[in-house]
Write a protein that holds these residues in place. Structure first.
Motif, mmCIF file in Angstrom:
data_model
loop_
_atom_site.group_PDB
_atom_site.id
_atom_site.type_symbol
_atom_site.label_atom_id
_atom_site.label_comp_id
_atom_site.label_asym_id
_atom_site.label_seq_id
_atom_site.Cartn_x
_atom_site.Cartn_y
_atom_site.Cartn_z
ATOM 1 N N ALA A 1 -8.849 -9.053 0.184
ATOM 2 C CA ALA A 1 -9.174 -7.673 -0.192
ATOM 3 C C ALA A 1 -9.590 -6.883 1.056
ATOM 4 C CB ALA A 1 -10.287 -7.675 -1.233
ATOM 5 N N ALA A 2 -10.315 -7.550 1.985
ATOM 6 C CA ALA A 2 -10.741 -6.865 3.210
ATOM 7 C C ALA A 2 -9.519 -6.479 4.053
ATOM 8 C CB ALA A 2 -11.684 -7.767 4.002
ATOM 9 N N LEU B 1 0.838 -1.210 0.000
ATOM 10 C CA LEU B 1 0.000 0.000 0.000
ATOM 11 C C LEU B 1 0.872 1.259 0.000
ATOM 12 C CD1 LEU B 1 -2.670 -1.170 2.603
ATOM 13 C CD2 LEU B 1 -3.180 -0.516 0.239
ATOM 14 N N MET C 1 -4.648 2.397 -2.702
ATOM 15 C CA MET C 1 -5.186 1.040 -2.922
ATOM 16 C C MET C 1 -4.946 0.644 -4.386
ATOM 17 S SD MET C 1 -6.709 -1.629 -1.752
ATOM 18 C CE MET C 1 -7.616 -1.282 -0.258
ATOM 19 N N GLN D 1 -5.244 -0.210 4.800
ATOM 20 C CA GLN D 1 -5.236 1.123 4.183
ATOM 21 C C GLN D 1 -5.830 2.146 5.160
ATOM 22 O OE1 GLN D 1 -7.958 2.039 0.992
ATOM 23 N NE2 GLN D 1 -6.517 3.525 0.113
ATOM 24 N N ALA D 2 -6.941 1.770 5.780
ATOM 25 C CA ALA D 2 -7.587 2.683 6.727
ATOM 26 C C ALA D 2 -6.636 2.985 7.888
ATOM 27 C CB ALA D 2 -8.893 2.074 7.229
ATOM 28 N N ALA E 1 -8.136 -3.345 2.686
ATOM 29 C CA ALA E 1 -8.941 -2.174 3.075
ATOM 30 C C ALA E 1 -8.652 -1.787 4.530
ATOM 31 C CB ALA E 1 -10.419 -2.490 2.876
ATOM 32 N N GLU E 2 -8.567 -2.793 5.408
ATOM 33 C CA GLU E 2 -8.289 -2.514 6.836
ATOM 34 C C GLU E 2 -6.942 -1.831 7.006
ATOM 35 O OE1 GLU E 2 -8.108 -5.894 9.533
ATOM 36 O OE2 GLU E 2 -10.124 -6.447 8.873
#
Ligand code: PEP
Ligand code: MG
Length: 528
Positions: free
Chosen positions: A391-392, A366, A410, A398-399, A395-396
């Motif tokens: 993929a989740a 990332l 992303m 990245q946040a 996302a986690e």
């Protein structure tokens, strides 16, 4: 004149060689024992020192791949864990050569007994280290290998390979060996023809020989007719190589003018140093498991490695695959010992079982993404749930990075299509950004023929109708659903497979850098 002897093996590095045979396994010069244990100890320490100095001198002129191997050997020789048992055995009355041989043979036996290709290949490194010190003990430097000789024997050590002057030609014919070994990798990068898995070559063979490492055969004491036909194949090969080079800088087009994208496969960030980005369409596969080689790399090391490749590629895409450890690619401290590792906890299965390690790689990816045109793909996906969980996690992470104010982006997330369940029922994956067909694994799983087993190599063909039908249906599914489909298995660089892959609907191949020119040339010959 003796009757010709013909043997068939597996090509490990393509090319042709004609020359005298040289026996790699001839017995070494005998060691003259010393009067006391103290002298034996001194003599072994001096020999280890001499072997290290020879290696240090070789590092200075070696390229990055070779230097990595040599430095690994130096580190092993300087490691007390390896020499300690030999020193102890001298103290209990053994001669320096017997003590060293015994200590190293015990280590080698451990590696050879492994059921994993990677560890068996490391036994060759230890054999090499053993023999370097034995040669230093007897002052038997490198045996004179005649220029242009075909070296034959059980296996060949990387340092021995590096000591030989290959400028006059020559080649390697091994009874055992593996296409996955360090020395096979060196032979491919230096263009030295090499065949492995020839089986029981009779001992003490001599005489002229013809090595055809395009098709994997050797003929000893050939007839005049065999020599003539070999030379014809050789000049056809040389002409093909010469013609191919002129394709390197041009975009790849078939006879009908269909454009095919040709990207490269890499493993180490330094692999891109010798490639002109103008000659390819980007990186179709960066295998990251080799970065995980001996120790697990931290986030910063990974970030720098990925960023280097992204910056080299500029606007062109770089597809980095999350770690595909396991199978024939064990990583100490990460993979586990399994009875059937190709069907075990490998690739994404292992990453999802070890989130501590996976999350580090995700963060590094990332953070690297803003530095170029990154795409990320997951290896060995068998179910949609594995993709969704992965993929989740992206996302986690990245946040979490965003919350800490760390620069990140992303990337598009895709999957390898190498497990038959995905190729047979791709509709479960309609939401992924792209597919990349891993024909090496797809073929081994469809044909039930292990990719590292010479005994079933004849079954391991991407051109089998069952494999081609699956590839064709994945390409069609991609077209109908707007999902880009590429292929990054070894078949993509094989001129014999390229026509059928394009006929199956593929327009995007990723190949070993050394195969770029010949792949583009082969594409130009395809009718569609
Ligand atoms: C493949 O399986 O075709 C592939 C590209 O992955 P690997 O060879 O690294 O398993
Ligand atoms: Mg694979």
């Amino acid at each position: 004149m003796p009757a010709p002897l013909r043997l068939q093996g597996i090509p490990a590095s393509v090319g042709y060689a004609e020359g005298p045979l040289f026996d790699l396994d001839r017995p070494p010069v005998a060691y003259a024992g010393k009067a006391s244990s103290a002298e034996e100890l001194k003599s072994l320490k001096a020999a280890i020192g001499k072997a290290v100095s020879r290696l240090v001198a070789m590092v200075e002129t070696a390229d990055s791949d070779a230097a990595g191997i040599l430095e690994f050997h130096i580190a092993m020789l300087e490691d007390d864990a390896l020499s300690g048992p030999a020193f102890a055995s001298i103290a209990s009355g053994h001669s320096a050569d017997a003590a060293w041989r015994q200590a190293l043979d015990a280590e080698i036996a451990g590696y050879e007994a492994s059921d994993q290709d990677y560890f068996r290949a490391r036994a060759t490194d230890l054999l090499d280290i053993r023999d370097q010190v034995l040669r230093a003990l007897t002052d038997d430097g490198e045996h004179a290998v005649p220029a242009g000789a075909i070296l034959y024997g059980e296996d060949i050590a990387p340092t021995r390979f590096l000591q030989i002057d290959w400028s006059a030609g020559g080649g390697i014919a091994l009874k055992a060996g593996s296409t996955a070994s360090h020395v096979a990798m060196l032979a491919r990068s230096r263009g030295v023809p090499m065949v492995v898995g020839l089986g029981a070559l009779p001992a003490g063979l001599a005489g002229p020989a013809l090595l055809d490492a395009e098709h994997g055969s050797i003929v000893v004491d050939p007839s005049p007719m065999e020599i003539a036909s070999f030379r014809e194949s050789l000049s056809a090969f040389a002409a093909r190589q010469g013609d191919a080079r002129s394709f390197l800088t041009r975009p790849a087009l078939t006879k009908a003018g269909t454009a095919v994208r040709v990207q490269v496969n890499i493993a180490y960030p330094t692999d891109v140093d010798g490639i002109d980005i103008a000659t390819c369409d980007g990186v179709g596969l960066m295998r990251t498991e080799f970065l995980f080689g001996k120790t697990l790399p931290d986030e910063e090391t990974q970030y720098r490695a990925y960023r280097k490749v992204l910056e080299w590629a500029g606007e062109k895409p770089v597809t980095i695959r999350t770690v595909d450890a396991g199978g024939d690619k064990p990583v100490p401290g990460f993979t586990i010992q399994e009875g059937n590792p190709f069907l075990g906890l490998r690739g994404i299965r292992l990453s999802l079982a070890r989130l501590d390690i996976f999350r580090v790689q995700i963060r590094a990816l990332l953070r690297a993404a803003p530095h170029g045109n990154l795409k990320v793909m997951f290896p060995m996906i068998a179910t949609a749930e594995e993709y969704e969980r992965s993929a989740a996690l992206f996302a986690e992470e990245q946040a979490a990075l965003a919350a800490r104010g760390i620069m990140q982006k992303m990337p598009p997330l895709g999957i390898m299509v190498e497990v038959p369940s995905v190729a047979i029922a791709p509709e479960a994956f309609a939401g992924v950004a792209f597919f990349s067909i891993g024909s090496n694994d797809l073929t081994q799983y469809v044909m039930a023929a292990a990719r590292d087993n010479a005994g079933v190599a004849h079954l391991n063909s991407v051109r089998h109708p069952a494999v081609l039908r699956l590839i064709g249906s994945v390409a069609a599914f991609g077209r109908e659903n707007g999902i880009p489909v590429s292929l990054c298995g070894d078949a993509g660089g094989d001129p014999a497979s390229i026509p059928v892959l394009i006929e199956a609907g593929l327009r995007d191949l990723s190949v070993a850098p050394a195969q770029l020119a010949t792949a583009k040339a082969a594409i130009s010959d395809v009718a569609v």
